[in-house]
Design an enzyme around this catalytic site. Structure first.
Site, PDB file in Angstrom:
ATOM      1  N   HIS A  52      -1.694  96.887  81.000  1.00 36.54           N
ATOM      2  CA  HIS A  52      -2.012  98.819  81.259  1.00 36.54           C
ATOM      3  C   HIS A  52      -2.532 100.243  80.619  1.00 36.54           C
ATOM      4  O   HIS A  52      -2.758 100.810  80.901  1.00 36.54           O
ATOM      5  CB  HIS A  52      -0.310  98.833  80.965  1.00 36.54           C
ATOM      6  CG  HIS A  52       0.849  98.565  81.217  1.00 36.54           C
ATOM      7  ND1 HIS A  52       0.815  97.382  82.215  1.00 36.54           N
ATOM      8  CD2 HIS A  52       1.449  99.225  82.209  1.00 36.54           C
ATOM      9  CE1 HIS A  52       2.266  97.336  82.742  1.00 36.54           C
ATOM     10  NE2 HIS A  52       2.564  98.575  82.797  1.00 36.54           N
ATOM     11  N   ASN A  57       2.349  96.053  77.524  1.00 35.77           N
ATOM     12  CA  ASN A  57       1.833  97.334  78.106  1.00 35.77           C
ATOM     13  C   ASN A  57       0.592  95.685  78.674  1.00 35.77           C
ATOM     14  O   ASN A  57      -0.834  96.542  78.810  1.00 35.77           O
ATOM     15  CB  ASN A  57       1.077  97.384  77.750  1.00 35.77           C
ATOM     16  CG  ASN A  57       3.074  98.751  76.710  1.00 35.77           C
ATOM     17  OD1 ASN A  57       3.378  99.616  77.753  1.00 35.77           O
ATOM     18  ND2 ASN A  57       2.562  98.825  75.766  1.00 35.77           N
ATOM     19  N   ARG A  91       6.671  94.587  71.537  1.00 26.69           N
ATOM     20  CA  ARG A  91       6.775  95.172  72.787  1.00 26.69           C
ATOM     21  C   ARG A  91       5.537  95.403  73.360  1.00 26.69           C
ATOM     22  O   ARG A  91       5.996  95.913  74.960  1.00 26.69           O
ATOM     23  CB  ARG A  91       8.045  96.315  73.035  1.00 26.69           C
ATOM     24  CG  ARG A  91       8.773  96.803  73.971  1.00 26.69           C
ATOM     25  CD  ARG A  91       9.623  98.098  73.595  1.00 26.69           C
ATOM     26  NE  ARG A  91       9.965  98.635  75.142  1.00 26.69           N
ATOM     27  CZ  ARG A  91      10.911  99.189  75.330  1.00 26.69           C
ATOM     28  NH1 ARG A  91      12.297  99.423  74.355  1.00 26.69           N
ATOM     29  NH2 ARG A  91      11.267  99.705  76.995  1.00 26.69           N
ATOM     30  N   HIS A 100      -3.606 102.409  83.156  1.00 27.15           N
ATOM     31  CA  HIS A 100      -3.634 103.712  83.049  1.00 27.15           C
ATOM     32  C   HIS A 100      -3.849 104.313  83.232  1.00 27.15           C
ATOM     33  O   HIS A 100      -4.124 105.288  83.623  1.00 27.15           O
ATOM     34  CB  HIS A 100      -2.679 104.162  81.702  1.00 27.15           C
ATOM     35  CG  HIS A 100      -0.515 103.808  81.224  1.00 27.15           C
ATOM     36  ND1 HIS A 100      -0.447 103.229  80.172  1.00 27.15           N
ATOM     37  CD2 HIS A 100       0.175 103.404  83.017  1.00 27.15           C
ATOM     38  CE1 HIS A 100       0.973 103.002  80.814  1.00 27.15           C
ATOM     39  NE2 HIS A 100       1.232 102.620  81.783  1.00 27.15           N
ATOM     40  N   ARG A 146      24.500 115.784  72.967  1.00 32.03           N
ATOM     41  CA  ARG A 146      23.899 115.037  72.486  1.00 32.03           C
ATOM     42  C   ARG A 146      24.055 113.803  72.720  1.00 32.03           C
ATOM     43  O   ARG A 146      23.989 113.234  72.222  1.00 32.03           O
ATOM     44  CB  ARG A 146      24.796 115.283  71.175  1.00 32.03           C
ATOM     45  CG  ARG A 146      24.059 116.481  70.736  1.00 32.03           C
ATOM     46  CD  ARG A 146      23.964 116.764  69.525  1.00 32.03           C
ATOM     47  NE  ARG A 146      24.044 117.763  68.452  1.00 32.03           N
ATOM     48  CZ  ARG A 146      24.899 118.757  68.269  1.00 32.03           C
ATOM     49  NH1 ARG A 146      26.032 118.912  68.430  1.00 32.03           N
ATOM     50  NH2 ARG A 146      24.556 120.302  68.141  1.00 32.03           N
ATOM     51  N   GLU A 175       3.996  93.608  88.315  1.00 29.16           N
ATOM     52  CA  GLU A 175       4.552  93.367  86.832  1.00 29.16           C
ATOM     53  C   GLU A 175       5.103  91.896  87.201  1.00 29.16           C
ATOM     54  O   GLU A 175       5.127  91.450  85.337  1.00 29.16           O
ATOM     55  CB  GLU A 175       5.363  94.690  86.645  1.00 29.16           C
ATOM     56  CG  GLU A 175       5.305  95.950  86.691  1.00 29.16           C
ATOM     57  CD  GLU A 175       4.556  96.334  85.494  1.00 29.16           C
ATOM     58  OE1 GLU A 175       4.642  95.719  83.952  1.00 29.16           O
ATOM     59  OE2 GLU A 175       4.006  97.661  85.547  1.00 29.16           O
ATOM     60  N   GLU A 207       9.308  99.533  70.097  1.00 26.31           N
ATOM     61  CA  GLU A 207       7.900  99.453  69.696  1.00 26.31           C
ATOM     62  C   GLU A 207       6.955  99.578  68.879  1.00 26.31           C
ATOM     63  O   GLU A 207       6.181  99.836  68.660  1.00 26.31           O
ATOM     64  CB  GLU A 207       7.496 100.278  71.475  1.00 26.31           C
ATOM     65  CG  GLU A 207       5.963  99.248  71.988  1.00 26.31           C
ATOM     66  CD  GLU A 207       5.492  99.976  72.662  1.00 26.31           C
ATOM     67  OE1 GLU A 207       6.139 100.992  74.452  1.00 26.31           O
ATOM     68  OE2 GLU A 207       4.054 100.378  73.071  1.00 26.31           O
ATOM     69  N   HIS A 237       0.831 102.148  90.426  1.00 26.61           N
ATOM     70  CA  HIS A 237       1.223 101.902  88.989  1.00 26.61           C
ATOM     71  C   HIS A 237       1.070 100.098  89.299  1.00 26.61           C
ATOM     72  O   HIS A 237      -0.110 100.233  88.581  1.00 26.61           O
ATOM     73  CB  HIS A 237       2.356 101.610  89.212  1.00 26.61           C
ATOM     74  CG  HIS A 237       2.714 101.509  87.473  1.00 26.61           C
ATOM     75  ND1 HIS A 237       1.483 102.187  86.296  1.00 26.61           N
ATOM     76  CD2 HIS A 237       3.432 100.406  87.009  1.00 26.61           C
ATOM     77  CE1 HIS A 237       1.767 101.208  85.180  1.00 26.61           C
ATOM     78  NE2 HIS A 237       3.100 100.650  85.473  1.00 26.61           N
ATOM     79  N   LYS A 278      11.847  90.692  79.778  1.00 28.77           N
ATOM     80  CA  LYS A 278      11.853  91.865  79.404  1.00 28.77           C
ATOM     81  C   LYS A 278      12.977  92.196  78.386  1.00 28.77           C
ATOM     82  O   LYS A 278      12.732  92.965  77.323  1.00 28.77           O
ATOM     83  CB  LYS A 278      12.076  92.819  80.898  1.00 28.77           C
ATOM     84  CG  LYS A 278      12.096  94.465  79.749  1.00 28.77           C
ATOM     85  CD  LYS A 278      11.443  95.099  80.246  1.00 28.77           C
ATOM     86  CE  LYS A 278      11.294  96.839  79.871  1.00 28.77           C
ATOM     87  NZ  LYS A 278      10.864  97.860  80.366  1.00 28.77           N
ATOM     88  N   LYS A 326      13.822 102.633  77.625  1.00 25.78           N
ATOM     89  CA  LYS A 326      12.595 104.041  78.051  1.00 25.78           C
ATOM     90  C   LYS A 326      12.833 105.264  78.487  1.00 25.78           C
ATOM     91  O   LYS A 326      12.769 104.739  79.700  1.00 25.78           O
ATOM     92  CB  LYS A 326      11.470 103.597  77.857  1.00 25.78           C
ATOM     93  CG  LYS A 326      10.272 102.693  76.614  1.00 25.78           C
ATOM     94  CD  LYS A 326       8.899 102.855  76.970  1.00 25.78           C
ATOM     95  CE  LYS A 326       8.450 101.954  75.400  1.00 25.78           C
ATOM     96  NZ  LYS A 326       7.007 101.434  76.198  1.00 25.78           N
TER      97      LYS A 326
HETATM   98  N1  GLY Z   1       7.359  99.325  80.603  1.00 27.82           N
HETATM   99  C1  GLY Z   1       7.400  99.395  79.138  1.00 27.82           C
HETATM  100  C2  GLY Z   1       8.268  99.202  78.511  1.00 27.82           C
HETATM  101  O1  GLY Z   1       8.968  98.907  78.565  1.00 27.82           O
HETATM  102  O2  GLY Z   1       8.257  98.513  77.124  1.00 27.82           O
END
Ligand code: GLY
Length: 367
Positions: free
Chosen positions: A249, A246, A242, A253, A122, A186, A238, A266, A228, A144
């Site tokens: 993106h 993107n 946040r 994507h 956990r 990025e 998000e 990417h 960031k 993430k």
């Molecule tokens: N890569 C986008 C984020 O971390 O929200």
């Protein structure tokens, strides 16, 4: 000199530490980040070959016990099978709640390591030690974690923050030019979404950046991580800002998926996405032509626009609507107002998106 940034998330706050050769000397930072006594280094074979000894030596000379788990390299291994392999190894090593996983590698290792750490007993501590520019400025920060599942990227995952992020700009020396540039896309994105000075710094110092000059790299990595961490500190899960991360993106994507993750890196896909978003921003009156042109010119100079095979704009548009970030049948677009300032927009008419895609296809595709 050691540079520090804090990700402010209450009890889950942590530091990002940036310094040349930090992998040789991080024990005091480690001791302040975790009480763990047993460590597991998770890495991929090629990365461990280059940096494994260094990390092993640093842990070993401080008398810290560690195990090593190596996984195959590459995005295709970011799946449930590798995740279960890692969890099995943690059990086999009899790692307890006080264990700590150290993810040494690019985004695949970081995403898998973070998710395994979130699940094992956990949740155990983990540290991010990113070795690609993309992972240093993006994937290692913000918690993430995920694996791809049933052909869908990052379908199974968790928000699970690391205890610390350690970044050495010198490790980028061994990165291929194409992989380095994918990270640079990025970095440029951070300039567009939140820091005009960063954008200008890249415009003005591109030859030194492409030569991986450590001082300038340190400076642009620091600025990127600062943006960031600020955004993640405001909106960890998000639900709002946040989504700025993107930028580029939504189309990026869709293009990556359309070309089955084989044609574009990417960063290249995101570069096309930024070009596209800036076109939409201009067409919809959010920004001036010069804001759009500066982005296209810089991304082109970096070499982020390989010719695209011809594609069906309608099929790419449908992929954008399938994106898990599309909400209630509406695609979320991040649009530029000026360099350093973006805005979130939905409800952009399908026809306008399709016509911008047609234009992109005409300009970017092989005839
Ligand atoms: N890569 C986008 C984020 O971390 O929200």
């Amino acid at each position: 000199m050691l540079k520090k940034i804090r990700v402010n998330l209450g009890r889950r706050s942590y530091g990002i530490f940036l310094k040349e050769k930090i992998l040789n000397n991080f024990i005091s930072l480690l001791r302040s980040a975790t009480h763990s006594k047993r460590f597991v280094i998770l890495s991929s074979e090629p990365i461990f070959k280059i940096y494994g000894e260094m990390v092993k030596e640093t842990l070993g000379k401080s008398g810290l016990k560690f195990h090593v788990i190596l996984i195959p390299d590459g995005e295709k291994h970011k799946n449930s099978k590798t995740l279960l392999f890692i969890l099995g190894k943690l059990a086999q090593f009899n790692i307890q709640r006080d264990g700590c996983l150290l993810a040494l590698g690019g985004g695949v290792v970081g995403d898998l390591g973070g998710l395994a750490a979130s699940l094992y007993m956990r949740g155990i501590d983990y540290l991010q030690v990113p070795t690609t520019l993309l992972a240093q400025v993006d994937a290692s920060i913000g918690g993430k974690t995920a694996v791809d599942f049933h052909g869908i990227k990052n379908l199974i995952g968790a928000f699970y923050q690391p205890k610390m992020v350690l970044i050495d700009p010198l490790v980028l020396k061994t990165l291929s030019d194409r992989q380095f540039k994918t990270g640079l896309a990025e970095v440029i994105k951070y300039g567009v979404i939140g820091d005009e000075r960063l954008f200008e710094k890249i415009e003005n110092n591109l030859p030194a950046i492409l030569k991986k000059d450590p001082e300038i790299l340190k400076s642009i990595i620091f600025s990127s991580c600062r943006i960031k961490s600020k955004i993640v500190s405001m909106d960890e899960k998000e639900s709002g800002k946040r989504a700025w991360l993107n930028y580029g993106h939504t189309l990026g994507h869709a293009l990556e998926a359309h070309f089955k993750y084989k044609t574009l890196t990417h960063g290249e896909a995101v570069a096309y996405g930024m070009w596209f978003s800036s076109k939409l921003s201009f067409r919809l009156g959010f920004c001036s032509a010069s804001v759009m042109d500066r982005q296209r010119i810089l991304l082109k100079k970096v070499g982020l626009f390989p010719r695209l095979p011809r594609f069906d704009p309608g099929a790419v548009l449908r992929k954008m609507f399938l994106d898990k970030k599309a909400r209630n049948g509406q695609i979320l677009f991040i649009l530029t107002r000026k360099i350093g300032l973006v805005t979130i927009q939905k409800n952009i008419p399908r026809q306008i998106i399709l016509s911008a895609l047609n234009q992109l296809q005409a300009e970017a595709s092989e005839s």
